[in-house]
Design a protein around this motif. Structure first.
Motif, mmCIF file in Angstrom:
data_model
loop_
_atom_site.group_PDB
_atom_site.id
_atom_site.type_symbol
_atom_site.label_atom_id
_atom_site.label_comp_id
_atom_site.label_asym_id
_atom_site.label_seq_id
_atom_site.Cartn_x
_atom_site.Cartn_y
_atom_site.Cartn_z
ATOM 1 N N VAL A 98 0.264 -7.482 -4.738
ATOM 2 C CA VAL A 98 -0.119 -6.107 -5.062
ATOM 3 C C VAL A 98 -0.849 -5.466 -3.889
ATOM 4 O O VAL A 98 -0.479 -4.387 -3.425
ATOM 5 C CB VAL A 98 -0.986 -6.063 -6.339
ATOM 6 C CG1 VAL A 98 -1.481 -4.644 -6.598
ATOM 7 C CG2 VAL A 98 -0.194 -6.568 -7.537
ATOM 8 N N SER A 99 -1.863 -6.128 -3.394
ATOM 9 C CA SER A 99 -2.694 -5.531 -2.344
ATOM 10 C C SER A 99 -1.926 -5.318 -1.048
ATOM 11 O O SER A 99 -2.125 -4.320 -0.347
ATOM 12 C CB SER A 99 -3.923 -6.411 -2.080
ATOM 13 O OG SER A 99 -3.534 -7.711 -1.647
ATOM 14 N N GLY A 100 -1.033 -6.229 -0.710
ATOM 15 C CA GLY A 100 -0.352 -6.170 0.577
ATOM 16 C C GLY A 100 0.678 -5.077 0.714
ATOM 17 O O GLY A 100 1.146 -4.791 1.820
ATOM 18 N N GLN A 101 1.053 -4.453 -0.408
ATOM 19 C CA GLN A 101 2.006 -3.339 -0.356
ATOM 20 C C GLN A 101 1.455 -2.113 -1.090
ATOM 21 O O GLN A 101 2.211 -1.251 -1.548
ATOM 22 C CB GLN A 101 3.370 -3.762 -0.908
ATOM 23 C CG GLN A 101 3.345 -4.432 -2.248
ATOM 24 C CD GLN A 101 4.668 -5.079 -2.608
ATOM 25 O OE1 GLN A 101 5.724 -4.691 -2.155
ATOM 26 N NE2 GLN A 101 4.611 -6.104 -3.449
ATOM 27 N N ASN A 102 0.137 -2.057 -1.162
ATOM 28 C CA ASN A 102 -0.540 -0.925 -1.787
ATOM 29 C C ASN A 102 -0.397 0.301 -0.890
ATOM 30 O O ASN A 102 -0.950 0.358 0.204
ATOM 31 C CB ASN A 102 -2.019 -1.280 -1.986
ATOM 32 C CG ASN A 102 -2.798 -0.212 -2.726
ATOM 33 O OD1 ASN A 102 -2.465 0.968 -2.670
ATOM 34 N ND2 ASN A 102 -3.846 -0.626 -3.415
ATOM 35 N N LYS A 103 0.354 1.307 -1.356
ATOM 36 C CA LYS A 103 0.644 2.477 -0.522
ATOM 37 C C LYS A 103 -0.633 3.196 -0.079
ATOM 38 O O LYS A 103 -0.668 3.804 0.990
ATOM 39 C CB LYS A 103 1.560 3.443 -1.272
ATOM 40 C CG LYS A 103 2.980 2.929 -1.497
ATOM 41 C CD LYS A 103 3.828 3.984 -2.174
ATOM 42 C CE LYS A 103 5.277 3.516 -2.378
ATOM 43 N NZ LYS A 103 5.394 2.492 -3.415
ATOM 44 N N ALA A 104 -1.673 3.148 -0.913
ATOM 45 C CA ALA A 104 -2.913 3.838 -0.570
ATOM 46 C C ALA A 104 -3.683 3.130 0.546
ATOM 47 O O ALA A 104 -4.552 3.734 1.178
ATOM 48 C CB ALA A 104 -3.801 3.960 -1.812
ATOM 49 N N MET A 105 -3.375 1.870 0.792
ATOM 50 C CA MET A 105 -4.118 1.092 1.784
ATOM 51 C C MET A 105 -3.299 0.750 3.022
ATOM 52 O O MET A 105 -3.790 0.055 3.916
ATOM 53 C CB MET A 105 -4.638 -0.195 1.138
ATOM 54 C CG MET A 105 -5.644 0.026 0.030
ATOM 55 S SD MET A 105 -6.264 -1.522 -0.683
ATOM 56 C CE MET A 105 -7.148 -2.213 0.712
ATOM 57 N N GLU A 327 6.876 2.773 3.666
ATOM 58 C CA GLU A 327 6.344 1.754 2.756
ATOM 59 C C GLU A 327 6.930 0.403 3.117
ATOM 60 O O GLU A 327 7.864 0.304 3.917
ATOM 61 C CB GLU A 327 6.665 2.091 1.295
ATOM 62 C CG GLU A 327 8.145 2.116 0.965
ATOM 63 C CD GLU A 327 8.407 2.542 -0.478
ATOM 64 O OE1 GLU A 327 7.807 3.535 -0.912
ATOM 65 O OE2 GLU A 327 9.199 1.856 -1.151
ATOM 66 N N ASN A 328 6.343 -0.642 2.550
ATOM 67 C CA ASN A 328 6.900 -1.979 2.710
ATOM 68 C C ASN A 328 7.181 -2.575 1.343
ATOM 69 O O ASN A 328 6.711 -2.073 0.327
ATOM 70 C CB ASN A 328 5.957 -2.883 3.517
ATOM 71 C CG ASN A 328 4.621 -3.089 2.825
ATOM 72 O OD1 ASN A 328 4.237 -2.338 1.934
ATOM 73 N ND2 ASN A 328 3.886 -4.099 3.234
ATOM 74 N N ASN A 329 7.984 -3.629 1.318
ATOM 75 C CA ASN A 329 8.450 -4.182 0.060
ATOM 76 C C ASN A 329 8.549 -5.691 0.188
ATOM 77 O O ASN A 329 9.255 -6.203 1.054
ATOM 78 C CB ASN A 329 9.823 -3.576 -0.285
ATOM 79 C CG ASN A 329 10.232 -3.819 -1.718
ATOM 80 O OD1 ASN A 329 10.047 -4.916 -2.238
ATOM 81 N ND2 ASN A 329 10.795 -2.819 -2.347
#
Length: 443
Positions: A98-105, A327-329
């Motif tokens: 979750v954290s590693g692809q959090n768009k806000a971060m 973004e990343n996925n």
């Protein structure tokens, strides 16, 4: 004891889920696909034969499907079940999913790569501006209203959804009530509001209404990041998003030269050489400008997230043809690559299979007072569950050699007075035998 009747229930469910996952590949199949030849099936059997212990039922249809989509047969094709059920256990670390692809971060997580200008972000119910200063909801509405009045469009993207789902736009003329409604549409999710990127003329030619992106996929394997594949995601005519799942097209890109295929694949699995925008793919060579910059950018970015081994990056190109991370996925749909650029892992396929299927896959079962793990090349005795205080360790179980006794095999057991085992097992099981009072070496 019949091992097959004593297989761990979870393993049987696992094998069933492997079969069920074939629907991912089947979504690329077309009625009338040319079947595999007998020679091609023999090549598959030869290459995949040594992995049969872990992957007992080869999905020939998957090879057939992607032979027809890409136009070439290759035994290094990766069936979806292999990635989903065998590789992902090692490719993904759930603590970072979750954290590693959090768009806000993303600006904090991947500072080495250019990203769109963020206007608003929300995390854990808190609103922030571009520099992570907290804002009130009224501040947020005021900022977004200012953009709408100036006629500057913005995109709102939830962080927990893929395939373009949940995206909203702030446009010229949006009222305060409309903007509040769009924020409400985001629910409780983390989201970002960003300025729309003015894409390069090169990317605009594919479809002028959507921000088209390069889907680039990288692999971190044994400490090195490899650039695996690339394709152009082209939005459906009239759409503002480029997602394949919403009727877009995908265009393969040679991972070394950046040259595009002379055909694209539609969401209905049709090959086309002329895009709805009017661009004819087969009239001239189309090469992604600055392709090496894209490769360098995503390879460097991947080293910021070493806990995830396979990452797909969606890269836009600005007016200067510089790469911009959208973004990343971590669960990228690798079948898209396989359909338009061929085997994703290429020459790495065999080393990956050897590492994750040969060395790490096991079948767990119980045998004569032992919980056993059967690997490709032997059996490890994991835990002694019997009642005897004098144990004879078998040299083989199910015609496979016993390689060692796990260090925790006798944890919590009262006392082992005597244990007899072959010398090679004793030599590899020192930690497990520390509390055994009498060890008898058999040949």
């Amino acid at each position: 004891m019949d091992k097959q009747n004593n297989l761990n229930k979870n393993l049987l469910e696992f094998y069933e889920s492997v079969k069920n996952s074939r629907r991912l590949d089947n979504s690329f199949a077309v009625d009338g696909d040319i079947p595999l030849t007998e020679e091609e099936k023999r090549e598959i059997d030869k290459f995949w034969g040594k992995y049969k212990f872990a992957y007992p039922e080869i999905d020939y249809k998957s090879f057939q499907t992607f032979k027809n989509r890409y136009g070439k047969f290759d035994v290094r094709h990766c069936p979806g079940a292999i990635r989903t059920h065998y590789f992902n256990k090692w490719f993904k670390n759930d603590s970072y999913m979750v954290s590693g692809q959090n768009k806000a971060m993303l600006p904090l997580l991947y500072p080495s790569i250019k990203q769109p200008k963020t206007v608003i972000r929300r995390m854990s119910g808190i609103y922030y501006n571009a520099t992570f200063d907290p804002l009130s909801l009224s501040d947020v509405v005021s900022i977004l209203m200012d953009y709408a009045q100036k006629g500057i469009s913005l995109i709102m993207k939830p962080s927990n959804k893929g395939g373009g789902r949940g995206i909203r736009f702030i446009d010229k003329g949006d009222s305060e009530v409309t903007i509040q409604g769009k924020i409400k549409d985001m629910g409780f999710s983390t989201f970002v509001v960003q300025e729309l990127l003015e894409q390069s003329d090169f990317m605009k030619q594919f479809n002028p209404t959507s921000t088209n992106t390069i889907r680039a996929t990288t692999l971190l394997f044994k400490g090195q990041v490899y650039f695996l594949a690339a394709l152009v995601r082209i939005g459906k005519q009239g759409n503002r998003v480029d997602n394949f799942s919403q009727g877009g097209s995908i265009l393969g890109v040679d991972k070394d030269s950046g040259k595009c295929n002379d055909w694209a694949l539609t969401h209905s699995n049709e090959r086309i050489s002329r895009l709805p925008s009017g661009l004819k793919l087969n009239e001239r060579d189309i090469v992604v400008p600055g392709f090496d910059k894209i490769k360098e950018a995503v390879i460097k970015a991947h080293y910021y997230m070493p806990y995830i081994k396979l990452i797909s990056w969606d890269i836009a190109m600005d007016k200067e043809n510089s790469p911009v991370l959208i973004e990343n996925n971590f669960a990228g749909f690798i079948q898209m690559h396989e359909a338009v650029t061929g085997p994703l892992f290429g020459d790495l396929m065999e080393p990956l299979l050897d590492t994750y299927l040969i060395n790490n896959f096991y079948v767990e079962f119980e045998y004569d007072g032992w919980v056993c793990r059967e690997f490709y090349n032997g059996i490890v005795l994991m835990k002694y569950t019997g009642s005897s205080d004098e144990i004879a360790v078998p040299e083989k179980i199910n015609n496979k050699i016993v390689t060692k006794i796990d260090a925790g095999a006798f944890g919590g057991y009262k006392t082992i007075k005597k244990l007899s085992a072959p010398k090679r097992i004793i030599n590899k099981s020192i930690a497990a035998l520390e509390k055994v009072s009498n060890i008898e070496q058999k040949f």
